[in-house]
Design a protein around this motif. Structure first.
Motif, PDB file in Angstrom:
ATOM      1  N   PRO A   1       0.744  -1.320  -0.110  1.00  0.00           N
ATOM      2  CA  PRO A   1      -0.151   0.098  -0.004  1.00  0.00           C
ATOM      3  C   PRO A   1       0.832   1.236  -0.169  1.00  0.00           C
ATOM      4  O   PRO A   1       1.920   1.405   0.508  1.00  0.00           O
ATOM      5  CB  PRO A   1      -0.851  -0.276   1.323  1.00  0.00           C
ATOM      6  N   GLN A   2       0.260   2.122  -0.572  1.00  0.00           N
ATOM      7  CA  GLN A   2       0.931   3.497  -0.462  1.00  0.00           C
ATOM      8  C   GLN A   2       1.159   4.042   0.992  1.00  0.00           C
ATOM      9  O   GLN A   2       0.605   3.771   1.770  1.00  0.00           O
ATOM     10  CB  GLN A   2       0.450   4.520  -1.401  1.00  0.00           C
ATOM     11  N   GLN A   3       2.120   4.861   1.187  1.00  0.00           N
ATOM     12  CA  GLN A   3       2.445   5.290   2.395  1.00  0.00           C
ATOM     13  C   GLN A   3       3.220   4.348   3.562  1.00  0.00           C
ATOM     14  O   GLN A   3       3.310   4.746   4.629  1.00  0.00           O
ATOM     15  CB  GLN A   3       1.360   6.264   2.981  1.00  0.00           C
ATOM     16  N   LYS A   4       3.238   3.241   2.725  1.00  0.00           N
ATOM     17  CA  LYS A   4       3.870   2.044   3.931  1.00  0.00           C
ATOM     18  C   LYS A   4       5.156   2.500   3.870  1.00  0.00           C
ATOM     19  O   LYS A   4       6.235   2.672   3.114  1.00  0.00           O
ATOM     20  CB  LYS A   4       3.506   0.772   3.289  1.00  0.00           C
ATOM     21  N   GLU A   5       5.884   2.326   5.153  1.00  0.00           N
ATOM     22  CA  GLU A   5       7.245   2.546   5.487  1.00  0.00           C
ATOM     23  C   GLU A   5       7.786   1.331   5.447  1.00  0.00           C
ATOM     24  O   GLU A   5       7.146   0.229   6.033  1.00  0.00           O
ATOM     25  CB  GLU A   5       7.393   3.273   6.955  1.00  0.00           C
ATOM     26  N   LEU A   6       9.050   1.283   4.770  1.00  0.00           N
ATOM     27  CA  LEU A   6       9.864  -0.147   4.688  1.00  0.00           C
ATOM     28  C   LEU A   6      11.263   0.326   5.047  1.00  0.00           C
ATOM     29  O   LEU A   6      11.751   1.299   4.902  1.00  0.00           O
ATOM     30  CB  LEU A   6       9.866  -0.529   3.465  1.00  0.00           C
ATOM     31  N   THR A   7      11.844  -0.831   5.693  1.00  0.00           N
ATOM     32  CA  THR A   7      13.221  -0.522   6.007  1.00  0.00           C
ATOM     33  C   THR A   7      14.180  -2.061   5.444  1.00  0.00           C
ATOM     34  O   THR A   7      13.673  -3.213   5.549  1.00  0.00           O
ATOM     35  CB  THR A   7      13.553  -0.730   7.460  1.00  0.00           C
ATOM     36  N   VAL A   8      15.034  -1.701   4.376  1.00  0.00           N
ATOM     37  CA  VAL A   8      15.758  -2.859   3.692  1.00  0.00           C
ATOM     38  C   VAL A   8      17.325  -2.570   4.473  1.00  0.00           C
ATOM     39  O   VAL A   8      17.805  -1.429   4.778  1.00  0.00           O
ATOM     40  CB  VAL A   8      15.922  -2.522   2.300  1.00  0.00           C
ATOM     41  N   THR A   9      17.663  -3.933   4.853  1.00  0.00           N
ATOM     42  CA  THR A   9      18.847  -3.962   5.610  1.00  0.00           C
ATOM     43  C   THR A   9      19.801  -5.035   4.804  1.00  0.00           C
ATOM     44  O   THR A   9      19.460  -5.970   4.324  1.00  0.00           O
ATOM     45  CB  THR A   9      18.761  -4.377   6.976  1.00  0.00           C
ATOM     46  N   ALA A  10      21.154  -4.457   4.764  1.00  0.00           N
ATOM     47  CA  ALA A  10      22.066  -5.289   3.951  1.00  0.00           C
ATOM     48  C   ALA A  10      23.145  -5.636   5.255  1.00  0.00           C
ATOM     49  O   ALA A  10      23.763  -4.628   5.643  1.00  0.00           O
ATOM     50  CB  ALA A  10      22.688  -5.062   2.908  1.00  0.00           C
ATOM     51  N   GLY A  11      23.307  -6.668   5.239  1.00  0.00           N
ATOM     52  CA  GLY A  11      24.604  -7.401   6.278  1.00  0.00           C
ATOM     53  C   GLY A  11      25.726  -7.958   5.480  1.00  0.00           C
ATOM     54  O   GLY A  11      25.350  -8.733   4.498  1.00  0.00           O
ATOM     55  N   VAL A  12      26.906  -7.457   6.029  1.00  0.00           N
ATOM     56  CA  VAL A  12      27.869  -8.128   4.941  1.00  0.00           C
ATOM     57  C   VAL A  12      29.057  -8.758   6.080  1.00  0.00           C
ATOM     58  O   VAL A  12      29.449  -8.227   7.120  1.00  0.00           O
ATOM     59  CB  VAL A  12      28.590  -7.061   4.192  1.00  0.00           C
ATOM     60  N   SER A  13      29.538  -9.996   5.709  1.00  0.00           N
ATOM     61  CA  SER A  13      30.647 -10.672   6.620  1.00  0.00           C
ATOM     62  C   SER A  13      31.618 -11.159   5.779  1.00  0.00           C
ATOM     63  O   SER A  13      31.481 -11.435   4.593  1.00  0.00           O
ATOM     64  CB  SER A  13      29.946 -11.515   7.597  1.00  0.00           C
ATOM     65  N   ASN A  14      32.809 -11.132   6.366  1.00  0.00           N
ATOM     66  CA  ASN A  14      34.054 -11.526   5.565  1.00  0.00           C
ATOM     67  C   ASN A  14      34.015 -13.266   5.981  1.00  0.00           C
ATOM     68  O   ASN A  14      33.917 -13.750   7.002  1.00  0.00           O
ATOM     69  CB  ASN A  14      35.141 -11.058   6.310  1.00  0.00           C
ATOM     70  N   LEU A  15      33.988 -13.941   4.782  1.00  0.00           N
ATOM     71  CA  LEU A  15      34.102 -15.340   4.750  1.00  0.00           C
ATOM     72  C   LEU A  15      35.534 -15.728   5.457  1.00  0.00           C
ATOM     73  O   LEU A  15      35.488 -16.881   5.835  1.00  0.00           O
ATOM     74  CB  LEU A  15      33.925 -15.974   3.410  1.00  0.00           C
ATOM     75  N   LEU A  16      36.490 -15.040   5.291  1.00  0.00           N
ATOM     76  CA  LEU A  16      37.760 -15.415   5.918  1.00  0.00           C
ATOM     77  C   LEU A  16      37.825 -14.973   7.364  1.00  0.00           C
ATOM     78  O   LEU A  16      38.899 -15.571   8.195  1.00  0.00           O
ATOM     79  CB  LEU A  16      38.984 -14.757   5.171  1.00  0.00           C
ATOM     80  N   ASN A  17      36.896 -14.165   7.779  1.00  0.00           N
ATOM     81  CA  ASN A  17      37.104 -13.578   9.435  1.00  0.00           C
ATOM     82  C   ASN A  17      35.576 -13.239   9.754  1.00  0.00           C
ATOM     83  O   ASN A  17      35.147 -11.967   9.301  1.00  0.00           O
ATOM     84  CB  ASN A  17      37.991 -12.741   9.453  1.00  0.00           C
ATOM     85  N   GLN A  18      34.962 -14.202  10.322  1.00  0.00           N
ATOM     86  CA  GLN A  18      33.361 -14.096  10.524  1.00  0.00           C
ATOM     87  C   GLN A  18      33.197 -13.045  11.631  1.00  0.00           C
ATOM     88  O   GLN A  18      32.293 -12.505  11.689  1.00  0.00           O
ATOM     89  CB  GLN A  18      32.857 -15.176  11.135  1.00  0.00           C
ATOM     90  N   LEU A  19      34.250 -12.431  12.295  1.00  0.00           N
ATOM     91  CA  LEU A  19      34.238 -11.414  13.357  1.00  0.00           C
ATOM     92  C   LEU A  19      33.992  -9.880  12.585  1.00  0.00           C
ATOM     93  O   LEU A  19      33.815  -9.128  13.174  1.00  0.00           O
ATOM     94  CB  LEU A  19      35.308 -11.371  14.245  1.00  0.00           C
ATOM     95  N   GLU A  20      34.553 -10.021  11.321  1.00  0.00           N
ATOM     96  CA  GLU A  20      34.491  -8.831  10.495  1.00  0.00           C
ATOM     97  C   GLU A  20      33.121  -8.708   9.623  1.00  0.00           C
ATOM     98  O   GLU A  20      33.024  -9.297   8.805  1.00  0.00           O
ATOM     99  CB  GLU A  20      35.685  -8.861   9.599  1.00  0.00           C
ATOM    100  N   ILE A  21      32.456  -7.728  10.320  1.00  0.00           N
ATOM    101  CA  ILE A  21      31.088  -7.472   9.820  1.00  0.00           C
ATOM    102  C   ILE A  21      30.625  -6.149   9.778  1.00  0.00           C
ATOM    103  O   ILE A  21      31.360  -5.330  10.159  1.00  0.00           O
ATOM    104  CB  ILE A  21      29.931  -8.259  10.677  1.00  0.00           C
ATOM    105  N   GLY A  22      29.561  -5.758   8.884  1.00  0.00           N
ATOM    106  CA  GLY A  22      29.298  -4.311   8.797  1.00  0.00           C
ATOM    107  C   GLY A  22      27.755  -4.552   8.297  1.00  0.00           C
ATOM    108  O   GLY A  22      27.359  -5.652   7.692  1.00  0.00           O
ATOM    109  N   ALA A  23      26.872  -3.635   8.455  1.00  0.00           N
ATOM    110  CA  ALA A  23      25.539  -3.475   7.823  1.00  0.00           C
ATOM    111  C   ALA A  23      25.015  -2.132   7.456  1.00  0.00           C
ATOM    112  O   ALA A  23      25.687  -1.014   8.022  1.00  0.00           O
ATOM    113  CB  ALA A  23      24.786  -4.201   9.055  1.00  0.00           C
ATOM    114  N   GLY A  24      24.325  -1.929   6.659  1.00  0.00           N
ATOM    115  CA  GLY A  24      23.773  -0.644   6.165  1.00  0.00           C
ATOM    116  C   GLY A  24      22.285  -0.801   6.081  1.00  0.00           C
ATOM    117  O   GLY A  24      21.920  -2.002   5.569  1.00  0.00           O
TER     118      GLY A  24
END
Length: 229
Positions: free
Chosen positions: A199-222
């Motif tokens: 529906p129009q005027q609906k608010e949505l949030t799109v989130t992308a998460g990124v992690s390093n396959l060689l170091n799972q502790l290295e992460i980020g998101a937007g």
């Protein structure tokens, strides 16, 4: 007469000081981190934790490049000696912590004394910039406004210790619901707002998460918040 002599002496000292300042050698330092940024990024490449950094310098005096190949050049990180050698104008450094690194380079016995320069290398966390690749995006009430059609979202990672996107894992969710990115290009998400009957005027949030396959502790998101119009 005494006052005149003092003025003349002061003037001579002033001229000497100006001459010294004009002839003082200057370090022209440059550095860059050896980690991942998008190919079209033209800004500074900052290190994150454990990123290698290439640093180097030229010495300039009176507008001329000085040959320092015969001098011993030493490099320090946070007052710890990391490299030293004749003509060592470039070096690779490590960033073993999340703290900013204080780097000092010293040229030994240059015209009878050591000269040095100190500079800061900021250490950042990996970042993810999320954008809507659509021509009909606009801003409404400080939010991105999208029409109820199909839209393409791109996750752009920065400062991950990876050689390419192939070393990174992407996850997506829309309003907390996990979804899949493109099979061929997982850093892209195609979202069809029409087929979902949004529906129009609906608010949505799109989130992308990124992690390093060689170091799972290295992460980020937007995240990107928008309203459907």
């Amino acid at each position: 007469m005494a006052i005149s002599s003092l003025l003349i002496t002061g003037y001579l000292f002033s001229m000497i000081s100006i001459a010294d300042a004009q002839t003082a050698p200057q370090f022209m330092v440059s550095w860059r981190a050896l980690n991942y940024v998008p190919g079209d990024y033209v800004g500074k490449t900052f290190p994150s934790l454990n990123s290698p950094v290439e640093a180097g310098f030229n010495l300039i005096n009176n507008g001329k490049l000085i040959d320092v190949s015969r001098y011993v050049i030493s490099w320090y990180v946070d007052d710890n000696l990391v490299a030293s050698g004749k003509g060592l104008t470039a070096v690779r450094l490590d960033t073993p912590s999340t703290q900013n690194e204080l780097v000092r380079v010293v040229i030994g016995n240059y015209n009878g004394s050591d000269i040095s320069d100190t500079f800061l290398v900021p250490v950042l966390n990996p970042e993810v910039n999320l954008s809507a690749q659509t021509p009909n995006a606009n801003t409404a009430l400080n939010r991105i406004a999208l029409s109820a059609t199909s839209h393409l979202f791109e996750a752009r990672p920065f400062f991950f210790n990876a050689a390419s996107l192939n070393n990174l894992r992407f996850t997506w969710d829309v309003n907390g619901q996990q979804t899949s990115g493109s099979a061929a290009d997982p850093n892209f998400l195609s979202l069809d707002l029409t087929s979902q009957g949004t529906p129009q005027q609906k608010e949505l949030t799109v989130t992308a998460g990124v992690s390093n396959l060689l170091n799972q502790l290295e992460i980020g998101a937007g995240s990107l918040n928008f309203v459907v119009q």
